[in-house]
Design an enzyme around this catalytic site. Structure first.
Site, short mmCIF file in Angstrom:
data_model
loop_
_atom_site.label_atom_id
_atom_site.label_comp_id
_atom_site.label_asym_id
_atom_site.label_seq_id
_atom_site.Cartn_x
_atom_site.Cartn_y
_atom_site.Cartn_z
N LYS A 144 0.81 -1.22 0.00
CA LYS A 144 0.00 0.00 0.00
C LYS A 144 0.85 1.28 0.00
O LYS A 144 0.38 2.33 -0.43
CB LYS A 144 -0.94 0.01 1.21
CG LYS A 144 -2.10 -0.96 1.10
CD LYS A 144 -3.06 -0.76 2.29
CE LYS A 144 -4.15 -1.81 2.31
NZ LYS A 144 -5.13 -1.54 3.38
N ASP A 183 -9.74 3.14 2.44
CA ASP A 183 -9.84 2.67 3.83
C ASP A 183 -10.46 3.76 4.71
O ASP A 183 -11.30 3.48 5.57
CB ASP A 183 -8.46 2.27 4.36
CG ASP A 183 -7.95 0.99 3.72
OD1 ASP A 183 -8.77 0.12 3.39
OD2 ASP A 183 -6.72 0.85 3.55
#
Ligand code: ATR
Length: 288
Positions: free
Chosen positions: A78, A120
């Site tokens: 990520k 997220d």
């Protein structure tokens, strides 16, 4: 080719648009089932596949060259993905992590353009916002890893006041510095009050579901309690919070809404939340 799964069928043909999840490992991911069910529910000619790779740079070159339309990015990539994409969304850049790629085909044969986003924080905000008005709320985050960082920046985006606590003081102070907020030691938890408490650590996760990050006698100091742990869905923290009269938000909700935000970025259509929730609930029941 036709793939049958339960009572649904996915047709793949020459015009099918491909999406996938890049990470290492990816075999535990619930995203393929969740996104394929969502594509199918809306009658979209899309398919989502696992894309395990040990070489991120080659993996990105691969999906760029092979006409993929989008991808999820997961552990451990990520952060490493940021310099490999053409454009990074400003909030994802502040967080320093990207979990979603949107790949746009270009006219006149130029290489497709890849944009990176972070859903997220969007998932966390949407999950918590079902139980609490975020703007102006005080929210205490436990943890200082990648999840805490995304949630912290996201809550600031929504106008909440954030506080951080963490087992390792130096790491917690570093995150609090980046978020420009206060850090508290875990030993101070008992005297903290806030509108919401979020567990952004792995404490309470299978195989140690008997653990909890907060003693139950402190929970009445929070109107809402949210857990990012989704295996089990009903963590000890959430069970004790509910018993203390707190509103609770489980990790399934955050997982669901981060996926829904990905779906919306890729398709421009509202995600079929009910279908996606059912798939996650069914799968999570089998892994607790
Ligand atoms: P992620 O990127 O998923 O957030 P991470 O970067 O490994 O994962 O961060 C995990 C977080 O959970 C950290 O804040 C960690 O605390 P430390 O900074 O002290 O390591 C926290 N954590 C994990 N296990 C914990 C435990 N048993 N007790 C308290 N905190 C814990």
């Amino acid at each position: 080719m036709t793939m049958a799964d339960d009572n649904r069928t996915i047709n793949v043909n020459g015009e099918t648009a491909t999406f996938g999840i890049i990470g290492n490992p990816v075999h535990h991911s619930l995203s393929p089932e969740m996104h394929n069910a969502a594509f199918h529910a809306l009658g979209l000619n899309n398919i989502y596949v696992p894309l395990p790779t040990t070489n991120l740079r080659d993996g990105i070159a691969g999906i760029r060259a092979l006409g993929f339309r989008g991808a999820s990015v997961t552990i451990p990539y990520k952060e490493d993905i940021l310099p490999l994409v053409d454009h990074v969304d400003p909030v994802a850049a502040r967080i320093g992590a990207v979990n979603t790629l949107v790949i746009k085909q270009q006219a006149d044969g130029r290489s497709p353009a890849i944009s990176g986003y972070n859903t997220d924080w969007i998932g966390a905000n949407r999950a918590l916002a079902e139980k609490l008005e975020l703007k102006g709320s005080r929210v205490l985050i436990i943890g200082a890893g990648g999840a805490a960082r995304a949630i912290g920046f996201g809550l600031k985006e929504a106008g909440a006041e954030v506080m951080v606590t963490n087992r390792t003081v130096a790491k917690g102070e570093r995150l609090a510095g980046r978020l420009d907020c206060r850090f508290y030691r875990l030993e101070e938890l008992g005297r903290l009050k806030a509108d919401a408490l979020i567990n952004a650590t792995s404490v309470g996760m299978t195989p140690k579901p008997e653990n909890t990050p907060v003693p139950k006698e402190f929970l009445h100091n929070f109107a809402a309690v949210m857990d990012i742990v989704y295996a089990p869905v009903a963590t000890r923290l959430l069970r004790e919070a509910a018993a203390s009269g707190c509103r609770v938000v489980d990790g399934l909700a955050m997982l669901l809404y981060q996926g829904a935000a990905q779906f919306e970025l890729w398709t421009g259509r509202p995600a079929p939340i009910g279908v996606m929730r059912d798939i996650l609930a069914k799968r999570l029941k089998t892994i607790q």
